[in-house]
Design an enzyme around this catalytic site. Structure first.
Site, PDB file in Angstrom:
ATOM      1  N   LYS A  12       0.769  -1.258  -0.097  1.00  0.00           N
ATOM      2  CA  LYS A  12       0.013  -0.086  -0.178  1.00  0.00           C
ATOM      3  C   LYS A  12       0.914   1.195  -0.038  1.00  0.00           C
ATOM      4  CE  LYS A  12       0.561   1.616   4.294  1.00  0.00           C
ATOM      5  NZ  LYS A  12       0.773   2.706   5.157  1.00  0.00           N
ATOM      6  N   ASP A 122      -4.109   0.233   9.594  1.00  0.00           N
ATOM      7  CA  ASP A 122      -3.772   0.253   8.232  1.00  0.00           C
ATOM      8  C   ASP A 122      -4.599  -0.854   7.818  1.00  0.00           C
ATOM      9  OD1 ASP A 122      -2.396   2.169   7.531  1.00  0.00           O
ATOM     10  OD2 ASP A 122      -0.439   1.130   7.728  1.00  0.00           O
TER      11      ASP A 122
HETATM   12  O1  C5P Z   1      -2.431   0.522  14.385  1.00  0.00           O
HETATM   13  P1  C5P Z   1      -0.751   0.087  14.374  1.00  0.00           P
HETATM   14  O2  C5P Z   1      -0.282  -0.996  15.044  1.00  0.00           O
HETATM   15  O3  C5P Z   1      -0.444   0.240  12.896  1.00  0.00           O
HETATM   16  O4  C5P Z   1      -0.198   1.667  14.786  1.00  0.00           O
HETATM   17  C1  C5P Z   1       1.101   1.718  15.369  1.00  0.00           C
HETATM   18  C2  C5P Z   1       1.378   2.701  16.344  1.00  0.00           C
HETATM   19  O5  C5P Z   1       1.299   4.091  15.574  1.00  0.00           O
HETATM   20  C3  C5P Z   1       0.339   2.932  17.336  1.00  0.00           C
HETATM   21  O6  C5P Z   1       0.732   2.310  18.354  1.00  0.00           O
HETATM   22  C4  C5P Z   1       0.306   4.319  17.547  1.00  0.00           C
HETATM   23  O7  C5P Z   1       1.508   4.749  18.445  1.00  0.00           O
HETATM   24  C5  C5P Z   1       0.683   4.815  16.309  1.00  0.00           C
HETATM   25  N1  C5P Z   1      -0.870   5.471  15.487  1.00  0.00           N
HETATM   26  C6  C5P Z   1      -1.469   6.471  15.848  1.00  0.00           C
HETATM   27  N2  C5P Z   1      -2.576   6.917  15.092  1.00  0.00           N
HETATM   28  C7  C5P Z   1      -3.102   6.183  14.178  1.00  0.00           C
HETATM   29  C8  C5P Z   1      -2.277   4.897  13.839  1.00  0.00           C
HETATM   30  C9  C5P Z   1      -1.206   4.632  14.311  1.00  0.00           C
HETATM   31  O8  C5P Z   1      -0.847   7.402  16.590  1.00  0.00           O
HETATM   32  N3  C5P Z   1      -4.125   6.485  13.362  1.00  0.00           N
END
Ligand code: C5P
Length: 270
Positions: A12, A122
């Site tokens: 992506k 994601d």
């Molecule tokens: O959801 P994912 O595991 O991909 O996110 C990794 C980290 O990125 C989260 O723990 C957070 O710190 C940050 N994040 C965020 N806001 C989002 C997506 C991710 O702050 N919308």
């Protein structure tokens, strides 16, 4: 049914990524135009009684083959068991999906109807798997109709940047959302004007964490014919857009010749 299913987990690319706020729980509000490449990890799923996993490919090193792997957790969430092989062709932790793409592909392949946001922000957009606008923290995905095909070079400089570190380095969290998307009949010129007026709000923060990202962007900007160079997701993968696939292939060859240690692919995005 015990026939193996072979599926691509496409990379992506966030053509834009605006950070528009932060929720009380710390997660950031995003507004992003996401597209998908014709390269990705190759997954093979063979139904069976127990869940097992095997990882091969250029980026297999260090990829867990148990519940630490997002594709494993996706299978569990879907209530599916069997053997999963992942040919890891995409650099992980690179802002182009990686584990999220694999997890989403498992959910799609087994026809699961689950709350995929629990696997990562994601994953919902990767489940849709085609051009879409992503808002909220990633849970709202609206497919974009009639977007053009983009030719691009993806470059990953083998710099691992942890997503939370990039969000933590953000200087401003309440940025403007994307402006109104181009009209349905818009051609490439209108799309490029629009894209150039948008941003990746994580780019500057990621460069602060990993200054090498700036070198990648400047390398892309120096290639003949480049229309736009930007980082995807929280990095470190960056992309350049080109008018044709052959222009993208030429640029990819030039970058690879100078930096054989970087992962560099000419791709079609849609
Ligand atoms: O959801 P994912 O595991 O991909 O996110 C990794 C980290 O990125 C989260 O723990 C957070 O710190 C940050 N994040 C965020 N806001 C989002 C997506 C991710 O702050 N919308």
């Amino acid at each position: 049914m015990t026939e193996p299913i072979s599926v691509l987990a496409p990379a992506k690319v966030n053509l834009t990524l605006h950070v528009t706020g932060q929720r009380a729980d710390g997660y950031h509000l995003l507004d992003s135009l996401v597209v998908f490449a014709d390269v990705g990890d190759r997954l093979t799923l063979t139904p069976g009684n127990v869940l097992s996993m095997e990882v091969s490919g250029r980026f297999a090193d260090g990829v867990p083959t148990d519940a630490r792997n997002l594709a494993w957790r996706a299978a569990e969430l879907a209530g599916w068991s069997g053997h999963i092989t992942i040919e890891k062709n995409l650099p992980h932790g690179g802002g182009i999906g990686g584990g999220s793409a694999d997890a989403a592909t498992v959910l799609r392949a087994v026809g699961a109807d689950v709350d995929s946001l629990t696997l990562g922000a994601d994953v919902p957009v990767c489940e849709v798997g085609r051009a879409a606008r992503m808002t909220g923290i990633g849970e709202t995905v609206t497919p974009v109709a009639d977007d053009p095909t983009f030719y691009a070079v993806l470059v990953n400089p083998a710099l691992h940047v942890a997503t939370p570190d990039v969000f933590a380095a953000l200087r401003q969290r309440d940025n403007a959302p994307m402006s109104e998307l181009p009209r349905r009949v818009a051609g490439m010129r209108e799309w490029l004007d629009w894209l150039r007026a948008q941003r990746n709000d994580l780019q500057e923060a990621a460069i602060a964490v990993a200054p090498g990202i700036d070198k990648v962007l400047r390398g892309l900007e120096a290639t003949p014919g480049v229309l736009l160079a930007r980082m995807s997701g929280s990095g470190s993968t960056c992309f350049g857009l080109y008018p044709t696939l052959s222009a993208a292939q030429l640029a990819a060859s030039a970058i690879s010749a100078g930096r054989p240690d970087w992962w560099c692919e000419a791709v079609t995005l849609s």
